[in-house]
Enzyme design. Structure first.
Site, PDB file in Angstrom:
ATOM      1  N   LYS A   1      11.140 119.305  54.045  1.00 38.94           N
ATOM      2  CA  LYS A   1      10.368 119.331  55.290  1.00 38.94           C
ATOM      3  C   LYS A   1      11.233 119.679  56.495  1.00 38.94           C
ATOM      4  O   LYS A   1      12.449 119.614  56.454  1.00 38.94           O
ATOM      5  CB  LYS A   1       9.611 118.011  55.477  1.00 38.94           C
ATOM      6  CG  LYS A   1       8.398 117.945  54.534  1.00 38.94           C
ATOM      7  CD  LYS A   1       7.522 116.757  54.749  1.00 38.94           C
ATOM      8  CE  LYS A   1       6.350 116.809  53.760  1.00 38.94           C
ATOM      9  NZ  LYS A   1       5.517 115.608  53.816  1.00 38.94           N
TER      10      LYS A   1
ATOM     11  N   ARG B   1       8.184 112.086  46.191  1.00 33.28           N
ATOM     12  CA  ARG B   1       7.554 113.379  45.909  1.00 33.28           C
ATOM     13  C   ARG B   1       8.574 114.475  46.202  1.00 33.28           C
ATOM     14  O   ARG B   1       9.085 114.558  47.317  1.00 33.28           O
ATOM     15  CB  ARG B   1       6.312 113.528  46.792  1.00 33.28           C
ATOM     16  CG  ARG B   1       5.495 114.778  46.575  1.00 33.28           C
ATOM     17  CD  ARG B   1       4.230 114.716  47.427  1.00 33.28           C
ATOM     18  NE  ARG B   1       3.411 115.911  47.316  1.00 33.28           N
ATOM     19  CZ  ARG B   1       3.600 117.018  48.019  1.00 33.28           C
ATOM     20  NH1 ARG B   1       4.561 117.084  48.916  1.00 33.28           N
ATOM     21  NH2 ARG B   1       2.811 118.054  47.842  1.00 33.28           N
TER      22      ARG B   1
HETATM   23  C1  YH5 Z   1       3.639 113.703  51.506  1.00 32.31           C
HETATM   24  O1  YH5 Z   1       4.516 113.543  52.350  1.00 32.31           O
HETATM   25  N1  YH5 Z   1       3.203 116.199  51.797  1.00 32.31           N
HETATM   26  S1  YH5 Z   1       2.073 118.672  51.536  1.00 32.31           S
HETATM   27  C2  YH5 Z   1       6.227 121.492  54.814  1.00 32.31           C
HETATM   28  C3  YH5 Z   1       7.442 121.842  54.228  1.00 32.31           C
HETATM   29  C4  YH5 Z   1       7.758 121.376  52.978  1.00 32.31           C
HETATM   30  C5  YH5 Z   1       6.859 120.596  52.300  1.00 32.31           C
HETATM   31  C6  YH5 Z   1       8.242 123.094  56.078  1.00 32.31           C
HETATM   32  N2  YH5 Z   1       1.569 116.321  50.316  1.00 32.31           N
HETATM   33  C7  YH5 Z   1       3.017 114.968  51.268  1.00 32.31           C
HETATM   34  O2  YH5 Z   1       4.991 119.035  51.005  1.00 32.31           O
HETATM   35  N3  YH5 Z   1       1.594 113.982  49.585  1.00 32.31           N
HETATM   36  C8  YH5 Z   1       2.305 116.991  51.216  1.00 32.31           C
HETATM   37  O3  YH5 Z   1       8.406 122.610  54.798  1.00 32.31           O
HETATM   38  C9  YH5 Z   1       2.016 115.048  50.328  1.00 32.31           C
HETATM   39  N4  YH5 Z   1       3.183 112.651  50.759  1.00 32.31           N
HETATM   40  C10 YH5 Z   1       2.193 112.791  49.820  1.00 32.31           C
HETATM   41  N5  YH5 Z   1       1.802 111.697  49.138  1.00 32.31           N
HETATM   42  C11 YH5 Z   1       3.362 119.107  52.700  1.00 32.31           C
HETATM   43  C12 YH5 Z   1       4.670 119.435  52.091  1.00 32.31           C
HETATM   44  C13 YH5 Z   1       5.620 120.272  52.868  1.00 32.31           C
HETATM   45  C14 YH5 Z   1       5.325 120.722  54.130  1.00 32.31           C
END
Ligand code: YH5
Length: 277
Positions: free
Chosen positions: A219, A253
């Site tokens: 993230k 995750r």
């Molecule tokens: C979470 O925290 N997050 S979707 C932006 C990124 C990288 C990854 C800019 N689903 C979560 O993974 N489910 C998502 O780089 C989730 N907890 C749970 N339980 C967003 C994501 C992401 C967004």
């Protein structure tokens, strides 16, 4: 250290592997993930030691377009079916829509992972009817606009209060407390400073009751701290996973399952040996 969440039993700290469902060149018209590609990725994550595979059909990225319920079902159901038929691993479905929850559970999903924490119309009722594990995530605002101007009096207190309320709503609706997992929602309506403060104070969230799941893998807070692009954030993601587990997280995750599993083995050994715990 064993944890039961309905049909899921896992050794914790555990890794939830993120299944890449972004449309690719192999897919059908650019809308669906080819199940053959999905199963290969799921197989790799299972072999690397993931306990759960998270399958999502709606992008929650800021600015992503809305996906209809049927479109989401058409994306996730074939993938869940193929994983459940080929692998002995739990599947969570990343959705807010009651129809997707029902279809995914019918296809073999045993966890509902909801960024809206069952606040969408009909979602609480669907989850109560399905009686599967539920991950309740904190989010301020809506995916489209949540990163525009996040504001809190006290981010840790606000997240705790919200998750407390959602846990109460769920148990009042008839969802067994033993099915619940809570998640502070890193990046969901939060500044980098908010995310760091939440990670630092994660232990306070344990007092709510349910086990903690955290998703910080790749993230943008990690990008801000390291100056790295998304695909160069593995070491930062692994460091954050270890810090979260040391502060009481049970499930992490992650995109990079093998690296995270190794790191959490080290964390677990030290936590188990820590006489003060
Ligand atoms: C979470 O925290 N997050 S979707 C932006 C990124 C990288 C990854 C800019 N689903 C979560 O993974 N489910 C998502 O780089 C989730 N907890 C749970 N339980 C967003 C994501 C992401 C967004």
């Amino acid at each position: 250290m064993s944890l039961r969440l309905g049909a899921i039993t896992l050794e914790y700290p555990a890794v939830m592997g993120i299944l890449n469902t972004t449309p690719d060149s192999f897919s059908d018209g650019g809308l669906f993930m080819a199940p053959g590609v999905a199963i290969m990725h799921a197989e790799q994550m299972a072999a690397a030691g993931a306990a759960i595979i998270d399958v999502g059909g709606e992008s929650t990225r800021p600015g992503a377009k809305d996906v209809s319920e049927q479109e989401e079902i058409d994306r996730v159901v074939p993938v869940i079916e193929v994983i459940r038929s080929a692998l002995d691993i739990a599947v969570s479905v990343d959705t807010s829509k009651p129809g997707v929850m029902r279809a995914a559970v019918a296809a073999g999903a045993t966890m509902i992972n909801d960024v809206r924490a069952l606040r969408a119309e009909g979602a609480l009722e669907a989850a109560a009817e399905l009686q599967q594990a539920v991950c309740l995530i904190h989010m301020q605002g809506q995916p489209r606009t949540m990163q525009q101007d996040p504001q809190y009096d006290d981010v840790v207190a606000d997240v705790i209060q919200f998750l407390h309320e959602r846990v109460s709503e769920c148990t009042q609706a008839g969802i067994a407390e033993e099915l619940l997992v809570i998640d502070p929602g890193f990046g969901f309506g939060k500044t980098p400073e908010d995310n760091i403060e939440l990670l630092a104070n994660l232990r306070q969230l344990l007092e709510i009751g349910p086990p903690l799941l955290i998703g910080i893998s790749r993230k943008s807070t990690l990008g801000m701290l390291t100056g790295r692009e998304v695909d160069e954030r593995r070491p930062a993601s692994v460091a954050a996973a270890v810090l979260a587990v040391d502060r009481g997280a049970s499930i992490v995750r992650a995109h990079d399952v093998a690296e995270t599993v190794d790191a959490l083995r080290v964390a677990r050994a030290v936590i188990e040996s820590d006489k003060r715990r």
